[in-house]
Design a protein around this motif. Structure first.
Motif, PDB file in Angstrom:
ATOM      1  N   SER A 252       0.817  -1.202   0.000  1.00 29.55           N
ATOM      2  CA  SER A 252       0.000   0.000   0.000  1.00 29.55           C
ATOM      3  C   SER A 252       0.863   1.269   0.000  1.00 29.55           C
ATOM      4  O   SER A 252       0.616   2.206  -0.763  1.00 29.55           O
ATOM      5  CB  SER A 252      -0.923   0.012   1.219  1.00 29.55           C
ATOM      6  N   ASN A 253       1.896   1.287   0.843  1.00 29.76           N
ATOM      7  CA  ASN A 253       2.770   2.456   0.930  1.00 29.76           C
ATOM      8  C   ASN A 253       3.567   2.665  -0.350  1.00 29.76           C
ATOM      9  O   ASN A 253       3.797   3.803  -0.774  1.00 29.76           O
ATOM     10  CB  ASN A 253       3.719   2.319   2.125  1.00 29.76           C
ATOM     11  N   ALA A 254       4.006   1.570  -0.961  1.00 24.50           N
ATOM     12  CA  ALA A 254       4.766   1.676  -2.213  1.00 24.50           C
ATOM     13  C   ALA A 254       3.900   2.259  -3.317  1.00 24.50           C
ATOM     14  O   ALA A 254       4.334   3.138  -4.075  1.00 24.50           O
ATOM     15  CB  ALA A 254       5.300   0.297  -2.620  1.00 24.50           C
ATOM     16  N   LYS A 255       2.660   1.799  -3.416  1.00 27.75           N
ATOM     17  CA  LYS A 255       1.752   2.312  -4.446  1.00 27.75           C
ATOM     18  C   LYS A 255       1.482   3.804  -4.249  1.00 27.75           C
ATOM     19  O   LYS A 255       1.463   4.575  -5.209  1.00 27.75           O
ATOM     20  CB  LYS A 255       0.439   1.527  -4.421  1.00 27.75           C
ATOM     21  N   LYS A 256       1.272   4.208  -2.993  1.00 22.19           N
ATOM     22  CA  LYS A 256       1.024   5.620  -2.708  1.00 22.19           C
ATOM     23  C   LYS A 256       2.246   6.468  -3.056  1.00 22.19           C
ATOM     24  O   LYS A 256       2.127   7.574  -3.587  1.00 22.19           O
ATOM     25  CB  LYS A 256       0.665   5.798  -1.227  1.00 22.19           C
ATOM     26  N   THR A 257       3.425   5.942  -2.745  1.00 24.29           N
ATOM     27  CA  THR A 257       4.666   6.657  -3.040  1.00 24.29           C
ATOM     28  C   THR A 257       4.839   6.863  -4.535  1.00 24.29           C
ATOM     29  O   THR A 257       5.117   7.970  -5.006  1.00 24.29           O
ATOM     30  CB  THR A 257       5.876   5.896  -2.484  1.00 24.29           C
ATOM     31  N   PHE A 258       4.661   5.794  -5.294  1.00 20.58           N
ATOM     32  CA  PHE A 258       4.851   5.874  -6.746  1.00 20.58           C
ATOM     33  C   PHE A 258       3.818   6.796  -7.385  1.00 20.58           C
ATOM     34  O   PHE A 258       4.138   7.576  -8.287  1.00 20.58           O
ATOM     35  CB  PHE A 258       4.759   4.485  -7.372  1.00 20.58           C
ATOM     36  N   LEU A 259       2.585   6.701  -6.915  1.00 17.47           N
ATOM     37  CA  LEU A 259       1.515   7.517  -7.471  1.00 17.47           C
ATOM     38  C   LEU A 259       1.753   8.999  -7.205  1.00 17.47           C
ATOM     39  O   LEU A 259       1.461   9.848  -8.051  1.00 17.47           O
ATOM     40  CB  LEU A 259       0.171   7.091  -6.873  1.00 17.47           C
ATOM     41  N   GLY A 260       2.318   9.311  -6.041  1.00 14.70           N
ATOM     42  CA  GLY A 260       2.516  10.703  -5.676  1.00 14.70           C
ATOM     43  C   GLY A 260       3.750  11.339  -6.282  1.00 14.70           C
ATOM     44  O   GLY A 260       3.858  12.564  -6.342  1.00 14.70           O
ATOM     45  N   VAL A 261       4.706  10.504  -6.737  1.00 10.13           N
ATOM     46  CA  VAL A 261       5.978  11.042  -7.233  1.00 10.13           C
ATOM     47  C   VAL A 261       6.141  10.900  -8.741  1.00 10.13           C
ATOM     48  O   VAL A 261       6.528  11.844  -9.429  1.00 10.13           O
ATOM     49  CB  VAL A 261       7.172  10.351  -6.523  1.00 10.13           C
ATOM     50  N   HIS A 262       5.821   9.715  -9.256  1.00 10.36           N
ATOM     51  CA  HIS A 262       6.096   9.423 -10.656  1.00 10.36           C
ATOM     52  C   HIS A 262       4.804   9.468 -11.479  1.00 10.36           C
ATOM     53  O   HIS A 262       3.838   8.769 -11.171  1.00 10.36           O
ATOM     54  CB  HIS A 262       6.752   8.056 -10.796  1.00 10.36           C
ATOM     55  N   HIS A 263       4.818  10.281 -12.515  1.00  5.32           N
ATOM     56  CA  HIS A 263       3.632  10.398 -13.368  1.00  5.32           C
ATOM     57  C   HIS A 263       3.334   9.075 -14.068  1.00  5.32           C
ATOM     58  O   HIS A 263       2.206   8.599 -14.093  1.00  5.32           O
ATOM     59  CB  HIS A 263       3.854  11.494 -14.412  1.00  5.32           C
ATOM     60  N   LYS A 264       4.370   8.468 -14.630  1.00  2.00           N
ATOM     61  CA  LYS A 264       4.231   7.170 -15.277  1.00  2.00           C
ATOM     62  C   LYS A 264       5.501   6.358 -15.041  1.00  2.00           C
ATOM     63  O   LYS A 264       6.594   6.901 -15.037  1.00  2.00           O
ATOM     64  CB  LYS A 264       3.997   7.326 -16.781  1.00  2.00           C
ATOM     65  N   MET A 265       5.334   5.059 -14.855  1.00  2.00           N
ATOM     66  CA  MET A 265       6.480   4.169 -14.709  1.00  2.00           C
ATOM     67  C   MET A 265       6.404   3.086 -15.769  1.00  2.00           C
ATOM     68  O   MET A 265       5.383   2.419 -15.906  1.00  2.00           O
ATOM     69  CB  MET A 265       6.489   3.504 -13.331  1.00  2.00           C
ATOM     70  N   LYS A 266       7.481   2.904 -16.522  1.00  6.54           N
ATOM     71  CA  LYS A 266       7.523   1.825 -17.494  1.00  6.54           C
ATOM     72  C   LYS A 266       7.827   0.512 -16.784  1.00  6.54           C
ATOM     73  O   LYS A 266       8.625   0.476 -15.849  1.00  6.54           O
ATOM     74  CB  LYS A 266       8.571   2.121 -18.564  1.00  6.54           C
ATOM     75  N   GLY A 267       7.218  -0.551 -17.281  1.00  6.07           N
ATOM     76  CA  GLY A 267       7.365  -1.852 -16.645  1.00  6.07           C
ATOM     77  C   GLY A 267       8.799  -2.315 -16.514  1.00  6.07           C
ATOM     78  O   GLY A 267       9.171  -2.926 -15.506  1.00  6.07           O
ATOM     79  N   ILE A 268       9.630  -2.003 -17.494  1.00  6.53           N
ATOM     80  CA  ILE A 268      11.010  -2.493 -17.465  1.00  6.53           C
ATOM     81  C   ILE A 268      11.838  -1.818 -16.374  1.00  6.53           C
ATOM     82  O   ILE A 268      12.925  -2.295 -16.041  1.00  6.53           O
ATOM     83  CB  ILE A 268      11.698  -2.310 -18.838  1.00  6.53           C
ATOM     84  N   TYR A 269      11.337  -0.710 -15.815  1.00 10.06           N
ATOM     85  CA  TYR A 269      12.075  -0.015 -14.758  1.00 10.06           C
ATOM     86  C   TYR A 269      11.411  -0.153 -13.389  1.00 10.06           C
ATOM     87  O   TYR A 269      11.893   0.424 -12.411  1.00 10.06           O
ATOM     88  CB  TYR A 269      12.216   1.469 -15.101  1.00 10.06           C
ATOM     89  N   LEU A 270      10.324  -0.916 -13.303  1.00 15.16           N
ATOM     90  CA  LEU A 270       9.619  -1.055 -12.029  1.00 15.16           C
ATOM     91  C   LEU A 270      10.532  -1.593 -10.943  1.00 15.16           C
ATOM     92  O   LEU A 270      10.481  -1.128  -9.798  1.00 15.16           O
ATOM     93  CB  LEU A 270       8.395  -1.968 -12.193  1.00 15.16           C
TER      94      LEU A 270
END
Length: 303
Positions: A252-270
């Motif tokens: 849950s915390n990881a999802k919130k962090t990514f959503l709040g910081v990164h506009h889009k994340m490509k799968g190969i860099y997850l």
């Protein structure tokens, strides 16, 4: 390290280079040519020279900074921003803060730092009692990426991630109330839901003498072969709040962090983003010393 302390300790390029030299010497210099570990410093060249074969090693050689055209001070500033921010910082914001003209080298530098964080955490396995489950993370995928991804919950833009939490059960002697505390975490991107891949993740990241808790997924049928004990419970809302509490808090915390910081994340860099999240989570009590630990990771984990 705060911005004020960064400005105080590293006012110029030379101060950054001297600190990097100190960290490298503490970790040890090994000659690429003859593997000798005895060197002496050539002050005017800013290089070490092997005592055996006289081969020279530069400050950046063999580290993440090798071949980088960015200054030491820019690397140090990036490490500072990435260490003091619990929620992370985007490459676009990093570019703005560093005042660099181009986005691409800043983006690449940050990913190199994340890769070093992941390699550093890979040196350690989880012990004692471990919670294990999977989470789905939304990513932006290209047509090329889709061939390597597994559909998750009906969406092509969901990547499956194995999440592990080293937890310790605690019981209040007076009240008898039971709870658990967490120590370290690991997250690994999965390409499939097959038990074979789950088994490899277990072998690579968890010690054999471990009591592992999970739900009753059919992908976990062979886990008992690789740990001391494998305890399972049917997946319910209660399970996520008790037996697998820390795993789901981390997801849950990881999802919130990514959503709040990164506009889009490509799968190969997850995996890189997950490595940064876990690295800082595992060192959440380090405070200002986190910068020093990141420097060690850059020095020891290679390019």
């Amino acid at each position: 390290m705060t911005i004020l302390k960064f400005a105080e300790h590293f006012p110029d390029e030379e101060s950054c280079k001297l600190y990097y030299k100190k960290v490298r010497e503490k970790q040890g210099i090994t000659c690429k040519k003859c593997q000798c570990v005895k060197h002496y410093w050539l002050k005017d060249k800013w290089q070490w020279q092997c005592s055996n074969c006289r081969f020279r090693t530069t400050l950046r050689s063999g580290t993440v900074m090798e071949s980088s055209k960015l200054s030491f001070k820019m690397w140090f500033a990036a490490m500072t921003f990435m260490s003091f921010s619990k929620k992370g910082i985007s490459a676009l914001e990093m570019q703005r803060q560093l005042g660099h003209k181009f986005y691409e080298p800043i983006w690449a530098m940050m990913h190199k730092i994340r890769v070093s964080m992941g390699k550093r955490d890979d040196l350690y396995n989880l012990e004692d009692m471990v919670e294990f489950d999977e989470g789905y993370f939304s990513v932006e995928t290209s047509e090329k990426d889709k061939a390597n991804l597994k559909r998750g919950r009906g969406s092509e833009q969901q990547m499956n991630v194995a999440v592990m939490a080293e937890s310790t059960p605690l019981e209040d002697v007076k009240t008898g109330q039971k709870k658990s505390s967490c120590r370290y975490f690991k997250m690994k991107v999965l390409k499939t839901h097959k038990s074979e891949e789950i088994n490899e993740v277990i072998k690579d990241n968890i010690e054999e003498k471990v009591i592992l808790f999970s739900d009753k997924s059919t992908s976990y049928v062979d886990i008992e072969k690789y740990v001391e004990a494998h305890l399972t419970e049917k997946s319910t809302k209660e399970t996520t709040k008790t037996t697998l509490k820390w795993v789901h808090i981390a997801i849950s915390n990881a999802k919130k962090t990514f959503l709040g910081v990164h506009h889009k994340m490509k799968g190969i860099y997850l995996q890189n983003y997950l490595d940064e999240f876990c690295y800082k989570l595992n060192r959440r009590y380090f405070g200002e010393y986190l910068f020093d630990r990141i420097t060690i990771a850059l020095v020891t984990c290679g390019k």
